[in-house]
Design a protein around this motif. Structure first.
Motif, PDB file in Angstrom:
ATOM      1  N   UNK A   1      84.833  62.103  51.773  1.00 36.71           N
ATOM      2  CA  UNK A   1      84.293  61.673  50.377  1.00 36.71           C
ATOM      3  C   UNK A   1      84.342  62.964  49.497  1.00 36.71           C
ATOM      4  N   UNK A   2      85.562  64.109  49.392  1.00 41.22           N
ATOM      5  CA  UNK A   2      85.614  65.061  48.479  1.00 41.22           C
ATOM      6  C   UNK A   2      87.083  65.701  48.710  1.00 41.22           C
ATOM      7  N   UNK A   3      87.312  65.023  47.626  1.00 41.32           N
ATOM      8  CA  UNK A   3      89.224  65.733  47.060  1.00 41.32           C
ATOM      9  C   UNK A   3      89.305  65.872  45.714  1.00 41.32           C
ATOM     10  N   UNK A   4      90.185  66.152  45.617  1.00 37.30           N
ATOM     11  CA  UNK A   4      90.460  65.991  43.486  1.00 37.30           C
ATOM     12  C   UNK A   4      91.133  65.106  43.305  1.00 37.30           C
ATOM     13  N   UNK A   5      92.618  64.782  44.421  1.00 39.91           N
ATOM     14  CA  UNK A   5      92.674  63.584  44.106  1.00 39.91           C
ATOM     15  C   UNK A   5      93.690  63.240  45.589  1.00 39.91           C
ATOM     16  N   UNK A   6      94.298  62.019  45.649  1.00 39.18           N
ATOM     17  CA  UNK A   6      94.071  61.320  46.920  1.00 39.18           C
ATOM     18  C   UNK A   6      95.949  61.095  46.730  1.00 39.18           C
ATOM     19  N   UNK A   7      96.854  61.186  47.426  1.00 38.87           N
ATOM     20  CA  UNK A   7      97.696  60.834  47.922  1.00 38.87           C
ATOM     21  C   UNK A   7      98.121  59.532  48.460  1.00 38.87           C
ATOM     22  N   UNK A   8      98.364  57.944  48.839  1.00 41.76           N
ATOM     23  CA  UNK A   8      98.253  57.579  49.180  1.00 41.76           C
ATOM     24  C   UNK A   8      99.772  56.859  49.914  1.00 41.76           C
ATOM     25  N   UNK A   9      99.974  57.116  50.659  1.00 40.86           N
ATOM     26  CA  UNK A   9     100.919  56.107  51.843  1.00 40.86           C
ATOM     27  C   UNK A   9     102.646  57.035  51.874  1.00 40.86           C
ATOM     28  N   UNK A  10     103.466  56.363  52.280  1.00 37.63           N
ATOM     29  CA  UNK A  10     104.467  57.637  52.485  1.00 37.63           C
ATOM     30  C   UNK A  10     105.318  57.920  50.986  1.00 37.63           C
ATOM     31  N   UNK A  11     105.057  56.968  49.848  1.00 42.08           N
ATOM     32  CA  UNK A  11     106.408  56.984  48.796  1.00 42.08           C
ATOM     33  C   UNK A  11     105.241  57.489  47.562  1.00 42.08           C
ATOM     34  N   UNK A  12     104.261  58.401  47.636  1.00 41.76           N
ATOM     35  CA  UNK A  12     103.114  59.238  47.207  1.00 41.76           C
ATOM     36  C   UNK A  12     103.671  60.191  47.138  1.00 41.76           C
ATOM     37  N   UNK A  13     104.201  61.407  46.888  1.00 38.57           N
ATOM     38  CA  UNK A  13     104.734  62.481  47.058  1.00 38.57           C
ATOM     39  C   UNK A  13     103.324  63.466  45.531  1.00 38.57           C
ATOM     40  N   UNK A  14     102.914  64.398  46.677  1.00 38.62           N
ATOM     41  CA  UNK A  14     102.036  64.814  45.232  1.00 38.62           C
ATOM     42  C   UNK A  14     102.776  65.188  43.632  1.00 38.62           C
ATOM     43  N   UNK A  15     103.892  66.243  43.618  1.00 39.40           N
ATOM     44  CA  UNK A  15     104.890  66.557  43.086  1.00 39.40           C
ATOM     45  C   UNK A  15     104.902  65.542  41.470  1.00 39.40           C
ATOM     46  N   UNK A  16     104.736  64.031  42.401  1.00 39.90           N
ATOM     47  CA  UNK A  16     104.564  63.334  40.960  1.00 39.90           C
ATOM     48  C   UNK A  16     103.158  62.980  40.167  1.00 39.90           C
ATOM     49  N   UNK A  17     102.061  63.751  41.025  1.00 43.29           N
ATOM     50  CA  UNK A  17     101.079  63.884  40.526  1.00 43.29           C
ATOM     51  C   UNK A  17     100.773  64.523  39.443  1.00 43.29           C
ATOM     52  N   UNK A  18     101.955  65.955  39.312  1.00 38.49           N
ATOM     53  CA  UNK A  18     101.472  67.106  38.619  1.00 38.49           C
ATOM     54  C   UNK A  18     102.288  66.975  37.520  1.00 38.49           C
ATOM     55  N   UNK A  19     103.105  65.445  37.671  1.00 44.06           N
ATOM     56  CA  UNK A  19     104.040  65.178  36.312  1.00 44.06           C
ATOM     57  C   UNK A  19     103.760  63.621  35.385  1.00 44.06           C
ATOM     58  N   UNK A  20     103.500  63.126  36.454  1.00 42.57           N
ATOM     59  CA  UNK A  20     104.004  61.605  35.077  1.00 42.57           C
ATOM     60  C   UNK A  20     103.027  59.783  35.647  1.00 42.57           C
ATOM     61  N   UNK A  21     102.526  60.434  37.431  1.00 38.56           N
ATOM     62  CA  UNK A  21     102.042  59.130  37.887  1.00 38.56           C
ATOM     63  C   UNK A  21     100.783  58.778  36.905  1.00 38.56           C
ATOM     64  N   UNK A  22     100.189  59.838  36.378  1.00 35.56           N
ATOM     65  CA  UNK A  22      99.478  59.588  35.273  1.00 35.56           C
ATOM     66  C   UNK A  22      97.561  59.657  35.116  1.00 35.56           C
ATOM     67  N   UNK A  23      97.384  60.283  36.543  1.00 33.28           N
ATOM     68  CA  UNK A  23      95.948  60.926  36.716  1.00 33.28           C
ATOM     69  C   UNK A  23      96.483  62.769  36.265  1.00 33.28           C
ATOM     70  N   UNK A  24      95.089  63.291  36.267  1.00 33.45           N
ATOM     71  CA  UNK A  24      95.195  64.994  35.449  1.00 33.45           C
ATOM     72  C   UNK A  24      95.280  64.987  36.596  1.00 33.45           C
ATOM     73  N   UNK A  25      96.356  66.314  36.345  1.00 36.66           N
ATOM     74  CA  UNK A  25      97.222  67.843  37.497  1.00 36.66           C
ATOM     75  C   UNK A  25      95.932  68.803  37.442  1.00 36.66           C
TER      76      UNK A  25
END
Lengths: 429, 429
Positions: A344-368
């Motif tokens: 119910x509550x999370x800023x960003x949800x990274x799913x699966x084993x090939x989705x390290x948080x670090x890609x969300x910091x830079x370039x996945x697309x969603x805001x960091x």
């Protein structure tokens, strides 16, 4: 790394204590910030220049020395190393694509009585983006703040970034160029927030201020809230990694450390129902720490605020996750998507084993820029919606208004608002 | 009523002065509020009860006396006069219909690399609604706060409303019943805000607090912002009426007065390019004032903050309107819709001659909690979106992550975040 188990008798209390983090409000700091704001309102450019010389040891002689020209931004971009430039461009393209999908449009409908109702969506006119200077001066933060504003259609994006000793990270300027920032001033602290909120001779007054900063910046943002909009008061960064099934402990440990290296008060929590995996991650964390440049910071963060938590099963993990409302959540398991439906509550949800948080910091697309300290319970990632606002639309027809006006008349009388009642009555009697 | 013309030499300054309204922050008040919050956190129910007995002269002996049961809410609703009940029901149905249209859904897309990106939308778990007591206790405000929360899917809506001397407006309770409020406590002031933000033995901690209140409530909301979400810090109510062409001056004058009667610091501005209409409205205002129950309040409001403004043409009017960013805007002319496209900032736009602002207060459908004091430049009406929040979704495929991880690796190195870089690198090397 600290180990907890939900089977321990006092787990609930220990876990609650682990999460507790309160920024103490310091009356002296608030007084200082209030004084800075008052002085910037009174003396404008001159006071901002004075404080910038004093606090940032900036060599500027006049206020105009504090503005960075578009030519300088472009030059910084042109001078980038080829690979870095390509990486920054890819990040910008992807961030833009994701945020385009967030853009909201207005709508109208006609009710059964013939009245038109709707919602108009407009961009903010002008916004201010605060980018921290010095060590924590991140080009990625420039993209994450400026691109959504640009996508929203904001006409003027003003960036402020302190330049200690007059020095600036060229990558930050290059990112500003790439993101379409309109003006850049090398100022920071409460004085920059005050200048943006109230305007000075040179700095135009903005409608909203976004971006993280130190405690002076946070206090100043809280103080000017209402005069302008603000995004949020950011706390330390956090990650919660949940893993199940076949996983690479080295990867998971590095994901945990990628938050811990940010800040000694950052929080990294690893949760699993698999005791063997928990042991393996604990071991991998120690191995990684032995040769991590920011090992000191990460070690302190993990010592003070980190934990490895053994749970009975996934259901228990989901409860804990919803209690934490983490800024970043990794779900490293086969059916991560199915599990995400129960979060119910999370800023960003990274799913699966090939989705390290670090890609969300830079370039996945969603805001960091994400809600921290459990505020994901009630707030959202920074987004295009932060740079748009809505106006309600109401247009009644001569016939369609009649029953509405009668209803308003009756209710206004109950509230003893006679002018309201009579204003409504004119339209149906 | 004060008259201004854009042709006067000092118009810009005079108009800016007219709009200026700043709530002075009173250090004594802030200290009192901080103390109340600290004591409620420390002593819980007991302190809330004590302050309620003291400030509201409430006859409660124990904390449970401060909760209103669902039976009492239902009884208040069942006891309503037939016409009032029908009016309240119609309002609730229309408000619900409009807000259903506002509800946001999540989305996902798959990028060219095979990675899934998206946005999940979830309701807040529990919210607190502050309803002012005494004179300004409005059943319409209960609907306007509770219905959007209900539509969003909030599981628990807690309402607080002070009951001076233990007395409550039964219509407020009836509205709470109709709107689906889950629990009602007869408490108010900073102590109610503190109880909602931090929870007590009896009052559950909420995730967001909405609704207007006095300056103690406003200061308390500002203080707990971050611990919980808040909607906005409301200022005095305003209306800006623009009229052109054939109009009934009596109607327009009453629309102007419907804001002025709210509060001695409310602001009512009438703008027209038609001098004859301006004269007629001025005259009608005086005639209405002669027999308006709240004439004293309205007269003070108009004297201090009201104005009739003569403009050269519509273009000038649009500039002024965008400068004011009014809470309520009436466009009383033939092609109101066309003109509305040029309005960048307004809380709600009422179009045409048959759309008095008063119907928006009760039953048109859109929310009557709107941004005041020019904050429509950056904020929106209260809406379903205030009771929803978003989480970003990222799920990379084993192949799709490769180029993202490489980009993250390069940028993380530029930011000297080695654990970030290595965490990304594991996924592509």
């Amino acid at each position: 790394m600290r180990r907890l188990s939900t089977q321990e008798q006092n787990f609930k209390q220990v876990f609650a204590d682990l999460l507790a983090f309160e920024t103490v409000s310091d009356p002296e700091l608030l007084k200082t910030v209030d004084q800075i704001i008052a002085d910037v309102r009174l003396y404008g450019d001159a006071h901002v220049l004075k404080l910038t010389q004093q606090f940032d040891r900036h060599p500027a002689h006049q206020f105009s020395d504090l503005e960075v020209s578009q030519q300088q931004l472009k030059a910084a971009f042109d001078d980038l190393d080829k690979d870095v430039r390509a990486a920054l461009e890819m990040a910008a393209v992807r961030i833009r694509a994701f945020h385009e999908a967030q853009k909201q449009d207005g709508w109208t409908y006609v009710d059964a009585l013939g009245n038109t109702l709707g919602q108009k969506v407009t961009p903010l006119d002008r916004v201010g983006i605060y980018v921290p200077g010095g060590l924590a001066s991140y080009p990625s933060s420039v993209l994450m703040n400026a691109v959504p504003a640009h996508v929203a259609g904001v006409q003027e994006i003003i960036m402020v970034v302190p330049a200690p000793n007059g020095e600036l990270n060229p990558l930050v300027l290059a990112a500003a160029y790439l993101a379409g920032v309109h003006r850049v001033f090398t100022i920071g602290g409460a004085q920059a927030v005050a200048a943006l909120a109230y305007g000075t001779e040179t700095i135009p007054q903005v409608d909203k201020i976004t971006g993280p900063g130190n405690r002076f910046v946070a206090a100043a943002k809280r103080a000017v809230f209402g005069q302008v909009g603000i995004d949020m008061i950011a706390g330390p960064s956090e990650i919660l990694v949940y893993a199940e099934g076949v996983n690479n402990a080295k990867w998971l440990a590095m994901d945990v450390l990628s938050q811990a290296e940010h800040d000694t008060v950052a929080q990294a929590i690893f949760i699993t129902p698999d005791e063997q995996l928990l042991n393996a991650v604990a071991e991998a964390v120690e191995i990684h720490l032995a040769n991590l440049p920011k090992a000191d910071i990460a070690r302190t963060s993990i010592k003070n605020r980190g934990a490895l938590v053994l749970v009975k099963d996934r259901t228990e993990a989901i409860e804990l996750i919803n209690q934490v409302a983490p800024e970043h959540l990794e779900l490293c398991l086969d059916d991560a998507e199915a599990m995400s439906h129960q979060i119910r509550h999370a800023g960003a949800i990274f799913m699966g084993r090939y989705t390290p948080e670090a890609i969300g910091d830079y370039c996945a697309g969603p805001n960091h820029v994400l809600p921290t300290s459990g505020t994901a319970r009630f707030s959202s990632p920074l987004g295009v919606y932060d740079f748009q606002k809505r106006s309600s639309l109401i247009m009644c027809s001569q016939d369609g208004v009649k029953s509405l006006a009668k209803t308003a008349d009756i209710l206004a009388q109950q509230e003893n608002l006679d002018a309201h009642a009579r204003s409504a009555r004119y339209r149906y009697l």
